[in-house]
Design an enzyme around this catalytic site. Structure first.
Site, PDB file in Angstrom:
ATOM      1  N   ASP A  65       0.596  -1.087  -0.052  1.00  0.00           N
ATOM      2  CA  ASP A  65       0.001  -0.318   0.202  1.00  0.00           C
ATOM      3  C   ASP A  65       0.659   1.696   0.384  1.00  0.00           C
ATOM      4  O   ASP A  65       1.878   1.696   0.721  1.00  0.00           O
ATOM      5  CB  ASP A  65      -1.105  -0.134   1.495  1.00  0.00           C
ATOM      6  CG  ASP A  65      -1.912   1.037   1.341  1.00  0.00           C
ATOM      7  OD1 ASP A  65      -1.224   2.402   0.415  1.00  0.00           O
ATOM      8  OD2 ASP A  65      -2.640   0.838   1.914  1.00  0.00           O
ATOM      9  N   TYR A 157      -8.525  15.643  -4.976  1.00  0.00           N
ATOM     10  CA  TYR A 157      -7.323  15.337  -6.125  1.00  0.00           C
ATOM     11  C   TYR A 157      -6.317  16.091  -6.781  1.00  0.00           C
ATOM     12  O   TYR A 157      -5.384  15.553  -6.587  1.00  0.00           O
ATOM     13  CB  TYR A 157      -7.855  14.438  -7.560  1.00  0.00           C
ATOM     14  CG  TYR A 157      -7.456  13.732  -8.416  1.00  0.00           C
ATOM     15  CD1 TYR A 157      -6.394  12.425  -8.028  1.00  0.00           C
ATOM     16  CD2 TYR A 157      -7.198  14.265  -9.611  1.00  0.00           C
ATOM     17  CE1 TYR A 157      -5.987  12.479  -8.907  1.00  0.00           C
ATOM     18  CE2 TYR A 157      -6.662  13.593 -10.997  1.00  0.00           C
ATOM     19  CZ  TYR A 157      -5.606  12.778 -10.386  1.00  0.00           C
ATOM     20  OH  TYR A 157      -4.877  12.064 -11.297  1.00  0.00           O
TER      21      TYR A 157
HETATM   22  P1  NDP Z   1      -5.318   3.467 -12.843  1.00  0.00           P
HETATM   23  O1  NDP Z   1      -6.395   3.235 -12.014  1.00  0.00           O
HETATM   24  O2  NDP Z   1      -5.720   2.150 -14.101  1.00  0.00           O
HETATM   25  O3  NDP Z   1      -4.154   2.767 -11.989  1.00  0.00           O
HETATM   26  C1  NDP Z   1      -3.708   2.667 -11.221  1.00  0.00           C
HETATM   27  C2  NDP Z   1      -2.419   1.750 -10.396  1.00  0.00           C
HETATM   28  O4  NDP Z   1      -1.889   2.227  -9.501  1.00  0.00           O
HETATM   29  C3  NDP Z   1      -2.490   0.670 -10.402  1.00  0.00           C
HETATM   30  O5  NDP Z   1      -1.956  -0.644 -10.845  1.00  0.00           O
HETATM   31  C4  NDP Z   1      -3.647   0.198  -8.696  1.00  0.00           C
HETATM   32  O6  NDP Z   1      -3.140  -0.989  -8.327  1.00  0.00           O
HETATM   33  C5  NDP Z   1      -2.148   1.487  -8.017  1.00  0.00           C
HETATM   34  N1  NDP Z   1      -2.293   1.774  -7.155  1.00  0.00           N
HETATM   35  C6  NDP Z   1      -3.181   2.337  -6.384  1.00  0.00           C
HETATM   36  N2  NDP Z   1      -3.822   2.627  -5.403  1.00  0.00           N
HETATM   37  C7  NDP Z   1      -2.297   2.030  -4.691  1.00  0.00           C
HETATM   38  C8  NDP Z   1      -2.274   2.195  -3.616  1.00  0.00           C
HETATM   39  N3  NDP Z   1      -2.083   2.249  -2.126  1.00  0.00           N
HETATM   40  N4  NDP Z   1      -0.795   1.303  -3.222  1.00  0.00           N
HETATM   41  C9  NDP Z   1      -0.094   1.138  -4.049  1.00  0.00           C
HETATM   42  N5  NDP Z   1      -0.658   0.932  -5.412  1.00  0.00           N
HETATM   43  C10 NDP Z   1      -1.879   1.486  -5.519  1.00  0.00           C
HETATM   44  O7  NDP Z   1      -5.013   4.780 -13.045  1.00  0.00           O
HETATM   45  P2  NDP Z   1      -4.310   5.844 -13.587  1.00  0.00           P
HETATM   46  O8  NDP Z   1      -2.993   4.391 -14.266  1.00  0.00           O
HETATM   47  O9  NDP Z   1      -4.777   6.019 -14.878  1.00  0.00           O
HETATM   48  O10 NDP Z   1      -2.865   6.465 -12.947  1.00  0.00           O
HETATM   49  C11 NDP Z   1      -1.981   5.910 -12.646  1.00  0.00           C
HETATM   50  C12 NDP Z   1      -1.553   8.015 -11.885  1.00  0.00           C
HETATM   51  O11 NDP Z   1      -1.544   9.169 -13.083  1.00  0.00           O
HETATM   52  C13 NDP Z   1      -2.153   7.954 -10.978  1.00  0.00           C
HETATM   53  O12 NDP Z   1      -1.581   9.032 -10.292  1.00  0.00           O
HETATM   54  C14 NDP Z   1      -2.982   9.502 -11.574  1.00  0.00           C
HETATM   55  O13 NDP Z   1      -3.930  10.215 -10.917  1.00  0.00           O
HETATM   56  C15 NDP Z   1      -2.446   9.269 -12.950  1.00  0.00           C
HETATM   57  N6  NDP Z   1      -3.083  10.231 -13.652  1.00  0.00           N
HETATM   58  C16 NDP Z   1      -3.962   9.562 -15.050  1.00  0.00           C
HETATM   59  C17 NDP Z   1      -4.807  10.220 -15.531  1.00  0.00           C
HETATM   60  C18 NDP Z   1      -5.950   9.485 -16.329  1.00  0.00           C
HETATM   61  O14 NDP Z   1      -6.583   9.841 -17.286  1.00  0.00           O
HETATM   62  N7  NDP Z   1      -6.006   8.672 -15.731  1.00  0.00           N
HETATM   63  C19 NDP Z   1      -4.615  11.897 -15.783  1.00  0.00           C
HETATM   64  C20 NDP Z   1      -3.457  12.565 -14.829  1.00  0.00           C
HETATM   65  C21 NDP Z   1      -2.889  12.047 -14.122  1.00  0.00           C
HETATM   66  P3  NDP Z   1      -3.997  -2.302  -7.979  1.00  0.00           P
HETATM   67  O15 NDP Z   1      -3.729  -2.694  -9.952  1.00  0.00           O
HETATM   68  O16 NDP Z   1      -3.595  -3.633  -7.005  1.00  0.00           O
HETATM   69  O17 NDP Z   1      -5.750  -1.834  -7.949  1.00  0.00           O
END
Ligand code: NDP
Length: 249
Positions: A65, A157
């Site tokens: 986490d 956020y």
């Molecule tokens: P997704 O929801 O597709 O993936 C999120 C990832 O983060 C997963 O691998 C998930 O793991 C992991 N995760 C979530 N919470 C935790 C935690 N507490 N500890 C460890 N791992 C965690 O997100 P995106 O790929 O869309 O986003 C990735 C990053 O980019 C984020 O920081 C997001 O804020 C940022 N972002 C995204 C945008 C978008 O349009 N998608 C735009 C701008 C920024 P698990 O699979 O196990 O849940």
């Protein structure tokens, strides 16, 4: 210039899906040893590890986490124990818990701030000493266009993502003389699970404001991360690189 990360060790938080997965994939493809974390998607993590290993990459996967300071330290210690050094840290793990201010709960606030912002502190603090001792390293933190422009329904956020920018600039000033760079990538609208929940109307509205007229692919973000982590960006630190098709200009 072809970016080559042979013999480099990389740690990416939140590597199982979306942008994080594309980053893991790109570093592995560029020859790096890649460690990644995830929160709960063990099956996806195992499948990703098997896929990368089948392609000849060295990979470590950790269920951790990102909001836990102790767990971040354990992950960094395990990477150092396995590979002896940490060259690149990418803080990517993130979540949303959207809601207009009146409906936003304390729990929504804490979950987003802890997962998105405290996690960056957790992993950067764990990586600080080893990178300082190496006198080299690159930290790339994933913010968002929302941290720059704001967005109704995303106060938590936006605060977490704007916080990442201030944090990164401060750390860049602390670590510059130790040969460690700290930069930020601020993606716009990327097609991932996170944005799949948006209504068709919200998606259309966002796309309408993007000069390049399409959402980002996760690979578009990964390319920017690899550049900032590479020797090609050795003289860039404290920078916020917008990967948003022109949305935030
Ligand atoms: P997704 O929801 O597709 O993936 C999120 C990832 O983060 C997963 O691998 C998930 O793991 C992991 N995760 C979530 N919470 C935790 C935690 N507490 N500890 C460890 N791992 C965690 O997100 P995106 O790929 O869309 O986003 C990735 C990053 O980019 C984020 O920081 C997001 O804020 C940022 N972002 C995204 C945008 C978008 O349009 N998608 C735009 C701008 C920024 P698990 O699979 O196990 O849940």
């Amino acid at each position: 210039m072809k970016l080559d990360f042979t013999d480099r060790t990389v740690l990416v938080t939140g590597g199982t899906r979306g942008i994080g997965r594309a980053i893991v994939d790109a570093f592995a493809g560029a020859g790096a040893r890649v460690a990644f974390t995830y929160r709960s998607a063990t099956a996806e993590a195992e499948a990703l590890r098997a896929d990368l290993e089948a392609r000849g990459a060295e990979v470590l996967a950790f269920q951790s986490d990102a909001a836990s300071t102790a767990s971040a330290q354990e992950v960094v210690d395990a990477v150092l124990a396995a590979w002896g050094r940490l060259d690149v840290l990418v803080n990517n793990a993130g979540i949303t818990r959207d809601g207009l201010m009146l409906r936003l709960t304390e729990e929504d606030w804490d979950a987003v701030i802890n997962t998105n912002l405290k996690s960056v502190f957790n992993f950067a603090r764990a990586a600080y000493r080893p990178m300082m001792k190496q006198r080299s390293g690159a930290i790339v933190n994933i913010s968002s266009v929302v941290g720059v422009m704001g967005n109704p329904g995303q106060t938590n956020y936006a605060a977490s993502k704007a916080g990442i920018i201030g944090f990164s600039k401060s750390l860049a000033k602390e670590l510059g003389r130790r040969g460690v760079t700290v930069n930020v990538v601020a993606p716009g609208y990327v097609a991932t699970d996170m944005t799949a929940e948006l209504s068709e109307q919200a998606r259309e509205a966002m796309l309408g404001a993007v000069p390049l007229g399409r959402p980002a692919r996760p690979e578009d973000v990964a390319h920017a991360v690899l550049f900032l982590a590479s020797p090609a960006a050795a003289y860039i630190t404290g920078h916020v690189l917008h990967v948003d098709g022109g949305l935030a200009m």
